[in-house]
Design an enzyme around this catalytic site. Sequence first.
Site, mmCIF file in Angstrom:
data_model
loop_
_atom_site.group_PDB
_atom_site.id
_atom_site.type_symbol
_atom_site.label_atom_id
_atom_site.label_comp_id
_atom_site.label_asym_id
_atom_site.label_seq_id
_atom_site.Cartn_x
_atom_site.Cartn_y
_atom_site.Cartn_z
ATOM 1 N N GLU A 439 0.764 -1.158 0.025
ATOM 2 C CA GLU A 439 0.008 -0.025 0.041
ATOM 3 C C GLU A 439 0.933 1.354 -0.120
ATOM 4 O OE1 GLU A 439 -2.920 0.198 -0.627
ATOM 5 O OE2 GLU A 439 -3.616 -1.530 -0.610
HETATM 6 C C1 LIG Z 1 2.573 -9.851 0.657
HETATM 7 C C2 LIG Z 1 2.143 -8.600 -0.306
HETATM 8 C C3 LIG Z 1 1.026 -8.543 -0.617
HETATM 9 C C4 LIG Z 1 0.729 -7.521 -1.734
HETATM 10 N N1 LIG Z 1 -0.667 -7.216 -2.145
HETATM 11 C C5 LIG Z 1 -0.655 -6.356 -3.030
HETATM 12 C C6 LIG Z 1 -2.255 -6.485 -3.671
HETATM 13 O O1 LIG Z 1 -3.272 -7.042 -3.320
HETATM 14 N N2 LIG Z 1 -2.421 -5.794 -4.841
HETATM 15 C C7 LIG Z 1 -1.448 -5.067 -5.379
HETATM 16 O O2 LIG Z 1 -1.786 -4.119 -6.530
HETATM 17 N N3 LIG Z 1 -0.077 -4.856 -4.988
HETATM 18 C C8 LIG Z 1 0.319 -5.723 -3.877
HETATM 19 N N4 LIG Z 1 1.460 -5.805 -3.338
HETATM 20 C C9 LIG Z 1 2.488 -4.977 -4.018
HETATM 21 C C10 LIG Z 1 2.943 -3.888 -2.972
HETATM 22 O O3 LIG Z 1 1.892 -2.879 -3.084
HETATM 23 C C11 LIG Z 1 4.310 -3.649 -3.587
HETATM 24 O O4 LIG Z 1 5.347 -4.454 -3.309
HETATM 25 C C12 LIG Z 1 4.970 -2.269 -3.174
HETATM 26 O O5 LIG Z 1 4.067 -1.057 -3.764
HETATM 27 C C13 LIG Z 1 6.251 -1.900 -3.551
HETATM 28 O O6 LIG Z 1 6.369 -2.220 -4.812
HETATM 29 P P1 LIG Z 1 7.733 -3.241 -5.243
HETATM 30 O O7 LIG Z 1 7.567 -4.297 -4.540
HETATM 31 O O8 LIG Z 1 7.645 -3.180 -6.672
HETATM 32 O O9 LIG Z 1 9.010 -2.375 -4.790
HETATM 33 P P2 LIG Z 1 9.777 -1.058 -5.543
HETATM 34 O O10 LIG Z 1 8.903 -0.156 -5.949
HETATM 35 O O11 LIG Z 1 10.707 -1.765 -6.559
HETATM 36 O O12 LIG Z 1 10.581 -0.596 -4.345
HETATM 37 C C14 LIG Z 1 11.727 -1.080 -3.790
HETATM 38 C C15 LIG Z 1 12.421 -0.067 -2.754
HETATM 39 O O13 LIG Z 1 12.577 0.929 -3.463
HETATM 40 C C16 LIG Z 1 11.911 2.058 -2.860
HETATM 41 N N5 LIG Z 1 11.623 3.164 -3.924
HETATM 42 C C17 LIG Z 1 10.857 2.647 -4.960
HETATM 43 N N6 LIG Z 1 10.843 3.946 -5.519
HETATM 44 C C18 LIG Z 1 10.987 4.935 -4.862
HETATM 45 C C19 LIG Z 1 11.097 6.554 -5.138
HETATM 46 N N7 LIG Z 1 10.438 7.092 -6.143
HETATM 47 N N8 LIG Z 1 11.581 7.199 -4.082
HETATM 48 C C20 LIG Z 1 12.219 6.472 -2.942
HETATM 49 N N9 LIG Z 1 12.099 5.452 -2.924
HETATM 50 C C21 LIG Z 1 11.603 4.401 -3.747
HETATM 51 C C22 LIG Z 1 10.833 1.582 -2.156
HETATM 52 O O14 LIG Z 1 10.613 2.409 -0.892
HETATM 53 C C23 LIG Z 1 11.547 0.256 -1.579
HETATM 54 O O15 LIG Z 1 12.026 0.470 -0.552
HETATM 55 C C24 LIG Z 1 1.732 -6.383 -2.163
HETATM 56 C C25 LIG Z 1 3.112 -6.925 -1.777
HETATM 57 C C26 LIG Z 1 3.313 -7.955 -1.085
HETATM 58 C C27 LIG Z 1 4.640 -8.222 -0.523
#
Ligand SMILES: Cc1cc2nc3c(=O)[nH]c(=O)nc-3n(C[C@H](O)[C@H](O)[C@H](O)COP(=O)(O)OP(=O)(O)OC[C@H]3O[C@@H](n4cnc5c(N)ncnc54)[C@H](O)[C@@H]3O)c2cc1C
Length: 588
Positions: A439
């Site tokens: 989220e």
């Molecule tokens: C168990 C689980 C359940 C989930 N359920 C859902 C769901 O039901 N529906 C859904 O749509 N998604 C879901 N998600 C996805 C979740 O919302 C994403 O994992 C989350 O938004 C982060 O995206 P990412 O994993 O691609 O990480 P990334 O976006 O790659 O981020 C990796 C790191 O980089 C940092 N970062 C990225 N961009 C920036 C920036 N611009 N500035 C500073 N820091 C940055 C982040 O803070 C993080 O620390 C779920 C994830 C998990 C693990």
Amino acid sequence: MKSTLLSRRDLDFLLYEWLRVDELTKLERFADHSRETFDGVLDLSEQLASRYFAPHNKKSDANEPSFDGDKVTVIEDVKEALDAFAHADLIGMGMDQDLGGAQLPATVAQAAFAWFSAANISTTGYLMLTIANANLLAKFANPDQIDAFLRPMLAGRFTGTMALSETQAGSSLADITTRAEPQDDGSYRLFGSKMWISGAEHELTENIVNLVLAKIPGGPPGTKGISLLIVPKYLVNADGSVGERNDVVLAGLNHKMGQRGITNTVLNFGEGKFRPGGKPGAVGYLVGEPHRGITYMFHMMNEARMGVGMGAVSLGYTGYLKSLQYARERPQGRPVTAKDPSTPQIPIIEHPDVKRMLLAQKAYVEGGLALALYCAKLVDLGDSDDLLDILTPVAKSWPSQWCLEANNLAIQVHGGYGYTREYDVEQHYRDNRLNPIHEGTHGIQSLDLLGRKVTQRGGASMAALANAVEKTITSARATGGEPSELAAQLESAWQRLVGVTTAMFGSGDIEAAMANSVIYLETFGHIVVAWLWLEQVLAAHGHAGDFYDGKRQAARYFFRYELPKTAPQLDLLKSVDRTTLEMRDEWF
Ligand SMILES: Cc1cc2nc3c(=O)[nH]c(=O)nc-3n(C[C@H](O)[C@H](O)[C@H](O)COP(=O)(O)OP(=O)(O)OC[C@H]3O[C@@H](n4cnc5c(N)ncnc54)[C@H](O)[C@@H]3O)c2cc1C
């Protein structure tokens, strides 16, 4: 026996003695309710959570959903719990009466829901997503969509999901590539893949309503070109029955650190395994207008963000209560002043350091609960958008950080036993560890707070918060005694925060200011929670007894041990430090 899920005494204090939610019944929307109906829902929630949700919490952790290439199997207890929740008509507890809901205040609905999250966050996850999905459809879907998808969700026949993330697009939704191609009959066909979708494949209900973000070809780039579509697992016939299989296919399940009882999926749309209507593509139905999907989804995301915060509080709270019970029962060691080994051992709660860990947990979880309920009440009042807007990233991130820390301390209180699977607290920690990630990660919340909310509408949100904080300071001053002393401390922290915020923007080095946004979020959150602790002290003022003394002591702890942590953070922020910004990849 007292529940170790949540404290009903604390909920009653926060809801009635502090927030006075019974007065919400004066609003037309809640006029049919009374304190009796609120109490009835809270009683029922505690009972159902204890009877149907808590008992399989460990079992579903140990037996996560499995996929045989065709179907997903989830332990039966999950369905039993979901059915019990649906049969009690709780899915629509906050929803409009004309849709079949109970139209309860969000404050009460959130408090009721917290029992379920504390008992079993994974099973509750199916419900949380369904409710958020239904709320979004209630606001933006057309009447046919409401009949076909929302009503069956309220009845417990269907569950819902939110499908935003993709493998290459998590924090940056502008980069999603799932596409929705318009068809002659007004529907769409979807092609692409989604990652991390919770609750998106199971046999627990007749159908699954996926709310999917996708791009309609020819739309503007970035988030402005994103649309929102309903993409059900099964198509729904005109008579409401479940029909043909849609081409929404499970590519695989993700295996997680915690929250293992809820499926987490990789979903493919339009890969051709099924061909609904004999044509390629997963059938989707546009919600609202094209390209407005992010705006609609934000409606759900804000609710979901507050829900995540409340989930973090619930897990922190139950861990606190369990470690409190353990500390009262575990004899170990003697007071520092009594070294004679022939004297009996004392329960570990008598050791000041254990009391410190319990007090810290109490301060975090009761502070977090106050924050979550305060925000829910703003939703109910409906006239405080500026304040709600600025508090939303805090309500999501502060409990995700500090109620997770509470779970960490709950393990520590248990010593070696806390590190074993015999006790619950290690699972609470693992379950809660998700909350700073999904989220919108912690980092993304901090960008939202500092980059958007603090300055939006000419600083209106910050001004609304200042107004609320100053009001509390004024009444604490007028009360005199200890509240007045705490008010002085809060005022000085608040004034510093305002000054430092101005200095950061005034520095002209926005890049460096934003590089420290997470520090800002943490400081901001601690000052907000100190304010809400002072509010609790005021609500407890003039009342005697252990409960109120406990509130005052936890407030003292927060003001003496936690709030001062903001001073060095504010110094750092004021200096608009460039250390992280100037660090180079090759220096690591
Ligand atoms: C168990 C689980 C359940 C989930 N359920 C859902 C769901 O039901 N529906 C859904 O749509 N998604 C879901 N998600 C996805 C979740 O919302 C994403 O994992 C989350 O938004 C982060 O995206 P990412 O994993 O691609 O990480 P990334 O976006 O790659 O981020 C990796 C790191 O980089 C940092 N970062 C990225 N961009 C920036 C920036 N611009 N500035 C500073 N820091 C940055 C982040 O803070 C993080 O620390 C779920 C994830 C998990 C693990």
